[in-house]
Design a protein around this motif. Structure first.
Motif, PDB file in Angstrom:
ATOM      1  N   LEU A  18       0.832  -1.204   0.000  1.00 23.65           N
ATOM      2  CA  LEU A  18       0.000   0.000   0.000  1.00 23.65           C
ATOM      3  C   LEU A  18       0.867   1.255   0.000  1.00 23.65           C
ATOM      4  CD1 LEU A  18      -2.986  -0.610   2.460  1.00 23.65           C
ATOM      5  CD2 LEU A  18      -3.077  -0.234   0.004  1.00 23.65           C
ATOM      6  N   GLY A  19       1.902   1.255   0.822  1.00 25.78           N
ATOM      7  CA  GLY A  19       2.798   2.404   0.891  1.00 25.78           C
ATOM      8  C   GLY A  19       3.515   2.654  -0.426  1.00 25.78           C
ATOM      9  N   ILE A  20       4.030   1.591  -1.020  1.00 22.38           N
ATOM     10  CA  ILE A  20       4.738   1.729  -2.297  1.00 22.38           C
ATOM     11  C   ILE A  20       3.786   2.237  -3.376  1.00 22.38           C
ATOM     12  CG2 ILE A  20       5.862   0.428  -4.153  1.00 22.38           C
ATOM     13  CD1 ILE A  20       7.142  -1.305  -1.937  1.00 22.38           C
ATOM     14  N   CYS A  21       2.576   1.691  -3.422  1.00 19.36           N
ATOM     15  CA  CYS A  21       1.597   2.147  -4.414  1.00 19.36           C
ATOM     16  C   CYS A  21       1.227   3.604  -4.196  1.00 19.36           C
ATOM     17  CB  CYS A  21       0.341   1.263  -4.373  1.00 19.36           C
ATOM     18  SG  CYS A  21       0.597  -0.377  -5.054  1.00 19.36           S
ATOM     19  N   ALA A  22       1.094   4.016  -2.941  1.00 18.38           N
ATOM     20  CA  ALA A  22       0.777   5.418  -2.635  1.00 18.38           C
ATOM     21  C   ALA A  22       1.905   6.334  -3.087  1.00 18.38           C
ATOM     22  CB  ALA A  22       0.507   5.593  -1.144  1.00 18.38           C
ATOM     23  N   VAL A  23       3.141   5.945  -2.818  1.00 19.77           N
ATOM     24  CA  VAL A  23       4.293   6.766  -3.218  1.00 19.77           C
ATOM     25  C   VAL A  23       4.403   6.833  -4.744  1.00 19.77           C
ATOM     26  CG1 VAL A  23       6.822   6.863  -3.221  1.00 19.77           C
ATOM     27  CG2 VAL A  23       5.598   6.434  -1.093  1.00 19.77           C
ATOM     28  N   LEU A  24       4.304   5.688  -5.420  1.00 15.81           N
ATOM     29  CA  LEU A  24       4.405   5.674  -6.880  1.00 15.81           C
ATOM     30  C   LEU A  24       3.255   6.441  -7.529  1.00 15.81           C
ATOM     31  CD1 LEU A  24       5.586   2.025  -7.644  1.00 15.81           C
ATOM     32  CD2 LEU A  24       6.917   4.129  -7.783  1.00 15.81           C
ATOM     33  N   GLY A  25       2.051   6.239  -7.010  1.00 13.79           N
ATOM     34  CA  GLY A  25       0.899   6.963  -7.541  1.00 13.79           C
ATOM     35  C   GLY A  25       1.029   8.460  -7.352  1.00 13.79           C
TER      36      GLY A  25
END
Length: 145
Positions: A18-25
């Protein structure tokens, strides 16, 4: 006991995803709003490609991510099949854990399995070998690479 540990470990992986997706998004959103391409951020070619004229295992990954964000899954797959594979896997993982949390365990969460990682490594190596065999046997480089 093993099942409880697996679920706790998988839940930690869920939060990391979730964190990685939030940062990439967020990064993609900021770059889109500012109209900055990834090539502007890192304009240098791949070291192995520049030196030997052969692809490295990661060649095409950035373009694959760009096409994935643009919704062009076929081009994303063509440039680097590990990117859409990982995106689908992470999406299923996040959705299953979210549903598990919402339903309080009635829907089972997808557990982290090392085989997912091994398949990704195999896909990366296979695409790397195939792309370089095409170069060495035909002298043809893939478009856009």
């Amino acid at each position: 006991m093993g099942n409880t540990y697996d679920l706790r470990f998988s839940r930690k992986c869920y939060y990391v995803c979730l964190g990685i997706c939030a940062v990439l998004g967020s990064a993609y959103l900021v770059l889109s709003v500012l109209d900055i391409s990834l090539k502007e951020l890192y304009p240098y070619p791949c070291f192995l490609y520049a030196l030997y004229g052969l692809y490295c295992p990661g060649c095409g990954g950035t373009r694959s991510v760009i096409y994935l964000f643009q919704g062009d899954f076929i081009k994303s797959f063509m440039f680097h099949p590990a990117v859409p594979y990982t995106a689908v896997l992470v999406a299923c993982y996040i959705i299953s854990h979210t549903l598990n949390i919402i339903t309080r365990g009635k829907i089972k969460a997808m557990l982290f399995r090392p085989i997912y990682f091994y398949v990704m490594i195999a896909v990366i190596l296979l695409q790397w070998i195939v792309k370089n065999i095409i170069i060495l046997t035909t002298g043809t480089y893939l478009p856009g690479q």
